[in-house]
Write a protein that holds these residues in place. Structure first.
Motif, mmCIF file in Angstrom:
data_model
loop_
_atom_site.group_PDB
_atom_site.id
_atom_site.type_symbol
_atom_site.label_atom_id
_atom_site.label_comp_id
_atom_site.label_asym_id
_atom_site.label_seq_id
_atom_site.Cartn_x
_atom_site.Cartn_y
_atom_site.Cartn_z
ATOM 1 N N MET A 274 74.824 48.597 134.595
ATOM 2 C CA MET A 274 76.076 47.886 134.281
ATOM 3 C C MET A 274 77.126 47.811 135.697
ATOM 4 N N LEU A 275 76.703 47.660 136.697
ATOM 5 C CA LEU A 275 77.202 47.608 138.041
ATOM 6 C C LEU A 275 77.755 46.221 138.176
ATOM 7 N N LYS A 276 79.289 46.051 138.702
ATOM 8 C CA LYS A 276 79.783 44.784 139.022
ATOM 9 C C LYS A 276 79.089 44.537 140.178
ATOM 10 N N SER A 279 80.048 45.598 143.670
ATOM 11 C CA SER A 279 79.738 47.160 143.789
ATOM 12 C C SER A 279 78.359 47.172 144.247
ATOM 13 N N GLY A 338 77.997 51.859 134.878
ATOM 14 C CA GLY A 338 79.541 51.497 135.677
ATOM 15 C C GLY A 338 79.468 52.105 137.047
ATOM 16 N N GLU A 339 80.621 52.653 137.381
ATOM 17 C CA GLU A 339 81.005 53.304 138.726
ATOM 18 C C GLU A 339 80.424 54.667 138.762
ATOM 19 N N GLY A 423 79.158 41.007 131.708
ATOM 20 C CA GLY A 423 79.263 42.140 130.906
ATOM 21 C C GLY A 423 78.410 42.467 129.665
#
Length: 480
Positions: A274-276, A279, A338-339, A423
């Motif tokens: 789930m990384l942007k 990123s 994510g982050e 997302g």
């Protein structure tokens, strides 16, 4: 005709710098740019994974088949520019146009026409890059005859390729794919033509910088026999060398594992971790840093260890990269998103970069040593065919890896329309299938490569014996 002894060819630092710029045509620029194609067509444009994998595999398969012909062709050219440069120059505009068009399909194409567009441009782009790269790597083997100096040439080449890949990665994620742009179709044409411009500049500078030097290298007399008759004999001859066979088979299996893993990088980063989009570039930078360290450290390690040992260490690092975090995730022991997933993925990619750096320096250097052994055994130099064999191994295996990745996406029922929603969340069973194919499966394949490669026998001492035996022959050719 060579200036000086044919047994002691050493390029200057400036010549190695100009030569290294050509690596932007393969692992640096081309492969980095084309690495976005699978995600673009399968997720952004919605073409089924099997069709995307098939189209890209067709291009790689055709490319692999023409590599030996290009290698034989360049081995038998005799010109004032040397044996390799004429084909490299001809490839520059063809590669540039093909890369730009690959990222610029006409809008609103049906799925069958989009598949045809991808397949045709994949064949065109891969064939054009082979026309440059096969003689290019053979030229690198001719530029140096010393066991250690060959590794130096490969280090220059690899470093330039890494920097070109870094530039294209930064350009993509910082300019075209920022703010979720990885899933936006309008971002890709501009990226493709920008990458093509970088390739054009680097390949042109390489050829211009080597125009004088390439013509001074030894040019054995061409064989008058037509290629259709001589090529099967030449291919049979190179496979008669056990060292070539081991290098070739090991490379095929290694590149298959790498191709399967790399094809699914973006899918895994976006839909499992789930990384942007913006990123993901920092994972790539960590990989590139590891690659630079691996490329720079390989020659120093080779002072103490054999080249074969450096390859085995590199493969071990790759296997660790494909097993540790993925295994922890599959067992439910470690599942950041994510982050929180960024730093672990950076560490993982950093380790993989070091491993690939070791392998990418050692394989070509060992192939040049095997070509020397071939000349010793059969009395004829075959650098073009030897490096065509390495290119064939790369492209055929990566093609199979890409095809398997596409089929795997369909088998695990990866949704073809998920790219339309930033997302979006995958079902858990699809995530499990994706992680398995992305990590543990390539790791098992790489273990097989290590087992085969362990019996390779050209050592530093063996190469010294070969070089000593070849010295009279090369001095006689230089005098002629």
């Amino acid at each position: 005709m060579s200036s000086g002894s044919a047994a002691d060819i050493r390029p200057t630092v400036l010549q190695k710098i100009f030569y290294s710029l050509g690596q932007a045509a393969q692992s640096g620029g081309f492969d980095t740019a084309v690495g976005f194609v699978f995600f673009y067509y399968s997720v952004v444009l919605g073409l089924p994974g099997t069709l995307v994998g098939t189209a890209l595999a067709v291009g790689l398969a055709f490319d692999a088949l023409v590599d030996p012909m290009i290698g034989s062709w360049s081995d038998n050219i005799k010109s004032r520019l040397g044996r390799r440069l004429p084909l490299m120059i001809a490839a520059i505009p063809l590669t540039t146009i093909a890369v730009g068009l690959l990222f610029s399909p006409p809008p609103n194409l049906s799925q069958p026409l989009l598949f045809v567009w991808l397949a045709v441009l994949s064949v065109a782009g891969r064939s054009a890059i082979s026309l440059f790269h096969v003689p290019y790597v053979a030229l690198g083997a001719e530029m140096a005859t010393d066991y250690a100096e060959r590794t130096s040439v490969v280090v220059y080449r690899s470093t330039a390729g890494i920097l070109a890949g870094l530039a294209i990665t930064a350009l993509g994620f910082s300019v075209f794919f920022a703010d979720g742009g990885l899933q936006k179709p309008d971002a890709y044409p501009g990226f493709g033509w920008s990458a093509a411009a970088i390739l054009f500049a680097c390949m042109t500078a390489c050829c211009l910088g080597l125009v004088r030097y390439a013509g001074t290298l030894p040019q054995p007399a061409p064989i008058a026999q037509p290629m259709v008759r001589r090529l099967p004999i030449e291919v049979k001859e190179i496979f008669a060398n056990r060292s070539f066979r081991l290098l070739f088979i090991s490379a095929v299996i290694t590149y298959l594992a790498q191709g399967l893993n790399a094809t699914l990088n973006s899918h895994s980063f976006v839909f499992v971790w789930m990384l942007k989009s913006e990123s993901i570039q920092f994972i790539t930078y960590a990989f590139i840093l590891g690659l630079l360290i691996g490329v720079g450290a390989a020659p120093r390690i080779q002072v103490r260890l054999e080249k074969k040992d450096v390859v085995l260490i590199g493969l071990s690092l790759l296997i660790a990269n494909w097993l540790v975090i993925q295994g922890g995730w599959l067992l439910g022991l470690y599942s950041p998103v994510g982050e929180a997933a960024l730093a672990p993925m950076q560490i993982n990619s950093f380790v993989a970069g070091i491993g690939i750096g070791f392998v990418s320096v050692s394989y070509p250097s060992m192939m040049a040593d095997a070509a020397d052994e071939h000349e010793h055994l059969f009395g004829r130099r075959r650098e073009g065919l030897y490096f065509a064999g390495l290119g064939f191994a790369n492209k055929a295996a990566v093609g199979i890896g890409v095809l398997l990745a596409g089929v795997a996406l369909d088998l695990i029922r990866f949704p073809s329309d998920i790219g339309q929603t930033t997302g979006a969340v995958l079902p858990q069973d699809v995530k499990v299938g994706l992680v398995l194919v992305w990590g543990p499966v390539p790791a098992v394949i790489a273990v097989v490569s290590m087992l085969i490669f362990a019996s390779y026998k050209i050592t530093r001492a063996r190469h010294s014996e070969i070089a000593l035996a070849l010295r009279p022959m090369r001095q006689a050719q230089s005098g002629d």
